[in-house]
Design an enzyme around this catalytic site. Structure first.
Site, PDB file in Angstrom:
ATOM      1  N   HIS A 161       0.993   5.356   0.931  1.00 29.04           N
ATOM      2  CA  HIS A 161       0.405   6.440   1.721  1.00 29.04           C
ATOM      3  C   HIS A 161       0.587   7.721   0.912  1.00 29.04           C
ATOM      4  CE1 HIS A 161       0.391   4.233   5.662  1.00 29.04           C
ATOM      5  NE2 HIS A 161       1.328   3.541   5.021  1.00 29.04           N
ATOM      6  N   HIS A 215       0.831  -1.198   0.000  1.00 33.11           N
ATOM      7  CA  HIS A 215       0.000   0.000   0.000  1.00 33.11           C
ATOM      8  C   HIS A 215       0.864   1.246   0.000  1.00 33.11           C
ATOM      9  CE1 HIS A 215       0.657  -1.124   4.225  1.00 33.11           C
ATOM     10  NE2 HIS A 215       0.475   0.148   4.549  1.00 33.11           N
TER      11      HIS A 215
END
Length: 183
Positions: free
Chosen positions: A171, A169
């Protein structure tokens, strides 16, 4: 030492409306702030921050289960089993607001199909297309959030980088002046 002091200053700054004084004591790797409330009858509040904090412990615990193939919290968000505040979605990626934001804008961008991509350190040549899609989605999200003139993309890879969910993932952080170095 500076990181702990900064954390304590943030805690103290956010509670100045109800507190009169704060004392900082350093012992080993721990900082302790004694915050004295306005009312003398109230008890003291103690906040501890250390270099071996819960974030590091959580990252190490998550790393031990990283490759077991079990669904992650992100898989459950993709399947709509867990609600999230989605800001962008296409056929390959999903972007949603972080539940513990570190900036006024803090969006997580994930691939919908994990395909062994639990962390950036495990990327293979076959993941090149989705990695590009994730970065392009970061730019699209920055535009939608009004931060395209200044934002940061962060990828934590592995336990020493405090990765806590082993589903790659990104950010996307912005909405305030970001500092360097970041960590």
């Amino acid at each position: 030492m500076a990181a702990g002091t900064s954390f304590l200053r943030q805690c103290i700054a956010t509670t100045t409306r109800t507190l009169v004084t704060a004392k900082l004591k350093h012992s080993g790797n721990h900082f302790t702030a004694f915050l004295l409330p306005l009312r003398s009858s109230s008890r003291r509040l103690t906040i501890r921050a250390s270099s071996t904090n819960n974030e590091k412990l959580a990252a190490k615990a998550a790393a031990s289960d990283a490759d077991n193939g079990a669904p992650t919290i992100f898989d459950k968000i993709i399947a709509k089993e867990i609600p999230s505040n989605i800001v962008y979605e296409d056929e390959k990626v999903l972007a949603f607001r972080d539940i513990n934001p570190q900036a006024p804008v803090h969006i997580l961008i994930i691939p919908k199909l994990r395909d062994g991509l639990t962390e950036l350190g495990k990327a293979e040549a076959r993941h090149g297309e989705i990695l590009g899609e994730l970065l392009y989605a970061a730019k699209v999200v920055a535009e939608k959030e009004g931060i395209v003139e200044g934002f940061r993309v962060v990828i934590n890879s592995g336990a020493t980088a405090c990765q806590s969910v082993y589903h790659l993932h990104l950010h996307v952080l912005g909405g305030r002046q970001l500092k360097w170095p970041p960590g």
